[in-house]
Design an enzyme around this catalytic site. Structure first.
Site, short mmCIF file in Angstrom:
data_model
loop_
_atom_site.label_atom_id
_atom_site.label_comp_id
_atom_site.label_asym_id
_atom_site.label_seq_id
_atom_site.Cartn_x
_atom_site.Cartn_y
_atom_site.Cartn_z
N TYR A 78 33.42 27.14 65.58
CA TYR A 78 33.95 27.30 64.23
C TYR A 78 33.01 28.07 63.30
CZ TYR A 78 38.13 24.55 65.10
OH TYR A 78 39.34 24.12 65.58
N GLY A 137 66.15 31.55 77.59
CA GLY A 137 65.35 32.16 78.64
C GLY A 137 64.39 31.19 79.29
N GLY A 194 56.80 33.90 73.78
CA GLY A 194 56.87 35.34 73.54
C GLY A 194 56.69 36.14 74.80
N ARG A 202 46.69 31.90 79.68
CA ARG A 202 48.02 31.74 79.11
C ARG A 202 48.49 30.31 79.34
NH1 ARG A 202 46.22 35.93 77.88
NH2 ARG A 202 47.22 37.98 77.86
N GLN A 203 49.51 29.90 78.58
CA GLN A 203 50.02 28.54 78.68
C GLN A 203 51.42 28.54 79.33
OE1 GLN A 203 48.59 29.70 75.60
NE2 GLN A 203 46.71 28.80 76.45
N THR A 243 61.73 25.70 80.09
CA THR A 243 60.81 24.93 80.93
C THR A 243 60.35 23.60 80.32
OG1 THR A 243 59.03 26.41 80.18
CG2 THR A 243 60.04 26.87 82.32
N GLU A 245 41.01 17.70 67.60
CA GLU A 245 40.70 18.18 68.94
C GLU A 245 39.83 17.17 69.70
OE1 GLU A 245 39.09 21.97 67.87
OE2 GLU A 245 41.06 22.60 67.08
N HIS A 252 44.13 24.86 70.80
CA HIS A 252 42.68 24.96 70.93
C HIS A 252 42.17 24.09 72.08
CE1 HIS A 252 41.61 26.49 66.60
NE2 HIS A 252 42.34 27.34 67.28
N GLY A 282 62.18 29.66 77.95
CA GLY A 282 61.93 28.53 77.05
C GLY A 282 62.59 27.25 77.50
#
Length: 386
Positions: free
Chosen positions: A98, A267, A383, A206-207, A271, A140, A88, A269
């Protein structure tokens, strides 16, 4: 903590709600996006919405948090909250959003369950929602404070200074600030969000894990060609271009102390593990480290040479690699799917695991079978919607 009355009602109704939770979340998202279309175009991952994976994540989180109110497990609740709160924060979520979720989620619950939602049932689940929401809002707020930004103000513009091909289908971007000052530090293993404007006008986020060295003035991350944002970056982002990026967040990070580590990835992953290894090398870390990586082939492995060089620079590190295709050329390289049967694992280790869901589940089970406690196995899923 929720009240005793709410806990009793949750215990009585959780089986019914859990049985319909997928239907509830599938009803909830269209409701919310009809009233707030900007959330779908500019905040939520619309690829995950299309596939239904976001609904599954929300359903699982709600059900898990409800069960934890009946059988409290501090470690499990902390893990759930940390993962969601960091995600978040990387999106710039604020407390005012929220109530929007609450409104449409409870409308979906009422529509799906109908007369079963008595005032007492509604009150109990309302209390549960705000218990979870307030815990997340509080965490957060702490994350924003730790990053030195106001709540939700996580975005900055950075300039691409270098673009490298790190695999046939993966590129690495190095970013610098636009004002010449060093970009903020990060914790090894963290990620940044990247926001791009796609051809249809949507601003999708995206992250991507940071693969550079902590303390460097620049940030670096790698992007596999897989998904609409990653495709846009491959086709449109080059040296000199600017990107909107968030402050660093993420809970799959290098643990404190000097205990042994297991770094397992598949793969792209790899990083976060590359970021962790850079830090271990830069700080002269001497702890035992086992690096385990699985990929389709050597030719398609991202950061293959870099991974090997980093492991070689650590005094007590071993690299094991599995390839679905190819020929085994080294004693610690195997052909086939990852298999830890003959890999020594220290039961005192902490494991960081990143990759597709099936890979992570297989590695977790294998590590538990090797007497590594489940609470010392941390995950991050990569993913195909990046």
């Amino acid at each position: 903590m929720i009240s005793t009355d709410a806990r009793i009602m949750l215990e009585a109704t959780l089986p019914v709600v859990a049985a319909h939770i997928d239907e509830i979340t599938a009803n909830f998202y269209p409701r919310m996006f009809d009233e707030h279309p900007e959330l779908l175009s500019d905040l939520f991952n619309r690829a995950n919405q299309k596939s239904g994976s976001q609904s599954a994540v929300l359903a699982g989180s709600i059900a898990a948090f409800a069960r934890l109110q009946l059988e409290y497990d501090e470690a499990t609740q902390r893990d759930i909250i940390e993962r969601i709160a960091n995600k978040h924060a990387s999106l710039g979520i604020v407390a005012d959003q929220y109530p929007i979720v609450h409104k449409h989620l409870f409308a979906a619950i009422v529509e799906v369950l109908g007369d079963a939602v008595t005032p007492e049932v509604a009150a109990a689940w309302d209390e549960l929602y705000w218990e979870m929401a307030n815990v997340l809002i509080g965490r957060e707020k702490e994350l924003y404070e730790q990053s030195g930004v106001a709540s939700g103000e996580v975005w900055r513009t950075a300039t691409i200074t270098e673009r490298d091909q790190v695999a046939p289908d993966a590129v690495s971007f190095t970013l610098a600030s636009t004002d010449g000052r060093p970009l903020p530090d990060f914790v090894p293993g963290q990620y940044v969000s990247v926001q791009v404007r796609l051809d249809d006008g949507a601003r999708q986020i995206r992250q991507y894990s940071l693969t550079g060295r902590v303390g460097a003035p620049t940030w670096r991350f790698s992007v596999k060609l897989d998904g609409e944002v990653s495709t846009w970056l491959h086709e449109h982002a080059f040296d000199g271009d600017e990107l909107a990026v968030s402050s660093p967040f993420g809970d799959l990070t290098l643990p404190d102390g000097d205990g042994p580590l297991v770094l397992a990835s598949a793969g792209i992953g790899c990083t976060p593990m590359i970021g962790v290894l850079h830090h271990l090398v830069a700080t002269g870390d001497t702890r035992p480290v086992q690096v385990m990586h699985a990929d389709r082939s050597r030719a398609r492995q991202p950061h293959r040479g870099e991974l090997g060089r980093l492991v070689a620079q650590l005094p007590d590190a071993t690299l094991y690699q599995w390839y679905e295709h190819g020929v085994s050329a080294e004693p610690t390289t195997r052909i086939g799917l990852i298999d830890l049967a003959d890999v020594p694992v220290d039961p005192a280790a902490t494991a960081l695991v990143c990759g597709p869901t099936g890979f992570m589940s297989s590695v977790r089970d294998a590590l538990v079978d090797r007497s590594l406690p489940a609470e010392r196995i941390q995950f991050e899923a990569f993913g195909g919607t990046r």
